[in-house]
Design a protein around this motif. Structure first.
Motif, PDB file in Angstrom:
ATOM      1  N   THR A  84      46.292  43.392  35.758  1.00 40.80           N
ATOM      2  CA  THR A  84      46.663  43.507  37.160  1.00 40.80           C
ATOM      3  C   THR A  84      48.125  43.187  37.418  1.00 40.80           C
ATOM      4  O   THR A  84      48.674  43.568  38.433  1.00 40.80           O
ATOM      5  N   GLY A  85      48.733  42.469  36.483  1.00 40.71           N
ATOM      6  CA  GLY A  85      50.109  42.064  36.704  1.00 40.71           C
ATOM      7  C   GLY A  85      50.220  40.893  37.659  1.00 40.71           C
ATOM      8  O   GLY A  85      51.295  40.557  38.119  1.00 40.71           O
ATOM      9  N   THR A  86      49.089  40.267  37.976  1.00 37.91           N
ATOM     10  CA  THR A  86      49.065  39.120  38.884  1.00 37.91           C
ATOM     11  C   THR A  86      48.467  37.948  38.136  1.00 37.91           C
ATOM     12  O   THR A  86      47.361  38.039  37.617  1.00 37.91           O
ATOM     13  N   SER A  87      49.170  36.842  38.084  1.00 29.65           N
ATOM     14  CA  SER A  87      48.644  35.706  37.337  1.00 29.65           C
ATOM     15  C   SER A  87      47.796  34.814  38.228  1.00 29.65           C
ATOM     16  O   SER A  87      48.128  34.581  39.397  1.00 29.65           O
ATOM     17  N   VAL A  88      46.709  34.333  37.664  1.00 31.92           N
ATOM     18  CA  VAL A  88      45.852  33.406  38.387  1.00 31.92           C
ATOM     19  C   VAL A  88      46.639  32.134  38.707  1.00 31.92           C
ATOM     20  O   VAL A  88      46.545  31.591  39.811  1.00 31.92           O
ATOM     21  N   ARG A 106      47.190  41.993  50.493  1.00 31.79           N
ATOM     22  CA  ARG A 106      48.294  42.357  49.600  1.00 31.79           C
ATOM     23  C   ARG A 106      47.781  42.724  48.207  1.00 31.79           C
ATOM     24  O   ARG A 106      48.247  43.680  47.581  1.00 31.79           O
ATOM     25  N   LEU A 107      46.809  41.972  47.728  1.00 31.88           N
ATOM     26  CA  LEU A 107      46.286  42.192  46.374  1.00 31.88           C
ATOM     27  C   LEU A 107      45.418  43.437  46.270  1.00 31.88           C
ATOM     28  O   LEU A 107      45.315  44.043  45.209  1.00 31.88           O
ATOM     29  N   LYS A 108      44.742  43.779  47.379  1.00 33.63           N
ATOM     30  CA  LYS A 108      43.766  44.872  47.402  1.00 33.63           C
ATOM     31  C   LYS A 108      42.596  44.554  46.458  1.00 33.63           C
ATOM     32  O   LYS A 108      42.393  43.415  46.078  1.00 33.63           O
ATOM     33  N   THR A 109      41.838  45.561  46.054  1.00 34.29           N
ATOM     34  CA  THR A 109      40.658  45.327  45.212  1.00 34.29           C
ATOM     35  C   THR A 109      41.059  45.171  43.749  1.00 34.29           C
ATOM     36  O   THR A 109      41.683  46.070  43.176  1.00 34.29           O
ATOM     37  N   GLN A 110      40.691  44.034  43.151  1.00 32.52           N
ATOM     38  CA  GLN A 110      41.009  43.763  41.742  1.00 32.52           C
ATOM     39  C   GLN A 110      39.814  43.024  41.115  1.00 32.52           C
ATOM     40  O   GLN A 110      39.800  41.779  41.085  1.00 32.52           O
ATOM     41  N   PRO A 111      38.825  43.755  40.618  1.00 29.03           N
ATOM     42  CA  PRO A 111      37.595  43.121  40.129  1.00 29.03           C
ATOM     43  C   PRO A 111      37.810  42.094  39.021  1.00 29.03           C
ATOM     44  O   PRO A 111      37.184  41.029  39.037  1.00 29.03           O
ATOM     45  N   GLU A 112      38.674  42.384  38.058  1.00 28.45           N
ATOM     46  CA  GLU A 112      38.876  41.442  36.950  1.00 28.45           C
ATOM     47  C   GLU A 112      39.559  40.163  37.435  1.00 28.45           C
ATOM     48  O   GLU A 112      39.202  39.051  37.040  1.00 28.45           O
ATOM     49  N   THR A 145      37.632  26.230  45.612  1.00 23.27           N
ATOM     50  CA  THR A 145      37.029  26.867  46.780  1.00 23.27           C
ATOM     51  C   THR A 145      37.911  27.959  47.370  1.00 23.27           C
ATOM     52  O   THR A 145      37.440  29.070  47.638  1.00 23.27           O
ATOM     53  N   ALA A 146      39.195  27.680  47.589  1.00 21.76           N
ATOM     54  CA  ALA A 146      40.085  28.706  48.155  1.00 21.76           C
ATOM     55  C   ALA A 146      40.195  29.904  47.226  1.00 21.76           C
ATOM     56  O   ALA A 146      40.197  31.058  47.668  1.00 21.76           O
ATOM     57  N   ALA A 147      40.269  29.648  45.919  1.00 16.78           N
ATOM     58  CA  ALA A 147      40.352  30.743  44.946  1.00 16.78           C
ATOM     59  C   ALA A 147      39.075  31.580  44.973  1.00 16.78           C
ATOM     60  O   ALA A 147      39.118  32.809  44.854  1.00 16.78           O
ATOM     61  N   ARG A 148      37.940  30.927  45.130  1.00 21.17           N
ATOM     62  CA  ARG A 148      36.675  31.672  45.183  1.00 21.17           C
ATOM     63  C   ARG A 148      36.573  32.513  46.456  1.00 21.17           C
ATOM     64  O   ARG A 148      36.066  33.636  46.423  1.00 21.17           O
ATOM     65  N   LEU A 149      37.054  31.978  47.560  1.00 20.75           N
ATOM     66  CA  LEU A 149      37.058  32.779  48.788  1.00 20.75           C
ATOM     67  C   LEU A 149      37.946  34.012  48.616  1.00 20.75           C
ATOM     68  O   LEU A 149      37.578  35.115  49.034  1.00 20.75           O
ATOM     69  N   LEU A 150      39.102  33.824  47.983  1.00 19.32           N
ATOM     70  CA  LEU A 150      39.986  34.963  47.711  1.00 19.32           C
ATOM     71  C   LEU A 150      39.302  35.953  46.772  1.00 19.32           C
ATOM     72  O   LEU A 150      39.378  37.171  46.976  1.00 19.32           O
ATOM     73  N   ALA A 151      38.613  35.428  45.763  1.00 21.45           N
ATOM     74  CA  ALA A 151      37.892  36.293  44.819  1.00 21.45           C
ATOM     75  C   ALA A 151      36.892  37.194  45.541  1.00 21.45           C
ATOM     76  O   ALA A 151      36.762  38.390  45.239  1.00 21.45           O
ATOM     77  N   LEU A 152      36.199  36.629  46.518  1.00 23.95           N
ATOM     78  CA  LEU A 152      35.176  37.396  47.236  1.00 23.95           C
ATOM     79  C   LEU A 152      35.785  38.483  48.110  1.00 23.95           C
ATOM     80  O   LEU A 152      35.125  39.470  48.430  1.00 23.95           O
ATOM     81  N   LEU A 153      37.069  38.308  48.468  1.00 24.57           N
ATOM     82  CA  LEU A 153      37.752  39.321  49.272  1.00 24.57           C
ATOM     83  C   LEU A 153      38.344  40.438  48.423  1.00 24.57           C
ATOM     84  O   LEU A 153      38.556  41.550  48.927  1.00 24.57           O
ATOM     85  N   VAL A 154      38.643  40.169  47.154  1.00 26.32           N
ATOM     86  CA  VAL A 154      39.299  41.193  46.320  1.00 26.32           C
ATOM     87  C   VAL A 154      38.360  41.785  45.255  1.00 26.32           C
ATOM     88  O   VAL A 154      38.761  42.636  44.481  1.00 26.32           O
ATOM     89  N   CYS A 155      37.097  41.333  45.239  1.00 25.09           N
ATOM     90  CA  CYS A 155      36.165  41.849  44.236  1.00 25.09           C
ATOM     91  C   CYS A 155      35.646  43.228  44.648  1.00 25.09           C
ATOM     92  O   CYS A 155      35.934  43.725  45.752  1.00 25.09           O
TER      93      CYS A 155
END
Length: 228
Positions: free
Chosen positions: A7-11, A50-56, A67-77
């Motif tokens: 994705t070019g985006t680091s966790v 900004r990230l759009k859909t990024q399943p991986e 928690t915040a990371a998981r909320l973000l995960a649910l928005l971009v999955c």
């Protein structure tokens, strides 16, 4: 991590960004509701947009346990790619109410295994899992009631809601209200059950908002339908 490279985006970079968005006042408010994060949800949604859909990337964010990371995960999955067992595991890992709610509403409801999970979770002895099952049942009551035994659901609510743990009680109460709002033939009984059990009768409701007390909720929503 492979997903990040793709994705070019680091966790790590996103975790730092979420950390910078922390607001002490937001954390204080959230913690009163059992949510251990202080990121303004509007700003979190802006990051997701900004990230759009990024399943991986979503999977990696979830695996952090934050928690915040998981909320973000649910928005971009991508909700439809999850397997049944994977969603079951995620629900049991969710921990906080907001992650639980977003997982059910933004992911499970859009997944092909939703009905299978609804049936399994509704009968689960874990009240948090059971509350997810009832949330999915409320969705069906509203959008696809065909095949549901609404009278049978009212029987269960009548016998079990009063003594249910908070999150499960809230989900069952929502189902009770939705049956009463959308199904005139069951409305009187739904109101009667709510009046007798008095669940959430004294729940503090701000001016202009609808009370979650089922008889009031049903009456108000039916009134709005008639006013249209």
């Amino acid at each position: 991590m492979a997903g990040s490279a793709l994705t070019g985006t680091s966790v790590a970079g996103l975790m730092a960004e979420l950390g910078a968005l922390e607001e002490p006042r937001a954390r204080e408010v959230n913690e009163k509701h059992g949510d251990d994060h202080g990121v303004n949800l509007g700003k979190l949604r802006a990051v997701a947009k900004r990230l759009k859909t990024q399943p991986e990337l979503a999977r990696e964010l979830w695996e952090t346990g934050d928690t915040a990371a998981r909320l973000l995960a649910l928005l971009v999955c991508r909700p439809k790619v999850f397997e049944r067992d994977e969603l079951d595991t995620m629900l049991r890992e969710a921990r906080t109410p907001k992650v639980h709610d977003w997982l059910v509403n933004y992911v499970v409801k859009k997944n092909p295994h939703a009905e299978e999970l609804r049936l399994a979770w509704s009968a689960d002895p874990d009240p948090v899992a059971a509350s997810a099952g009832w949330a999915l049942t409320s969705e069906r009551v509203v959008k696809q009631p065909e095949g549901l035994d609404l009278a049978g659901l009212l029987d269960i609510i009548e016998s079990e809601m009063k003594g249910a743990p908070d999150r499960l009680q809230w989900a069952m109460n929502t189902c009770l209200a939705q049956i009463g709002i959308g199904h005139a033939e069951h409305r009187d009984r739904a109101v009667s059950i709510g009046e007798r059990l008095e669940v959430l009768k004294d729940y503090p409701t701000p001016p202009g908002c609808t009370s979650p007390y089922a008889p009031s909720w049903i009456t108000e929503m039916v009134r709005r339908q008639h006013d249209k």
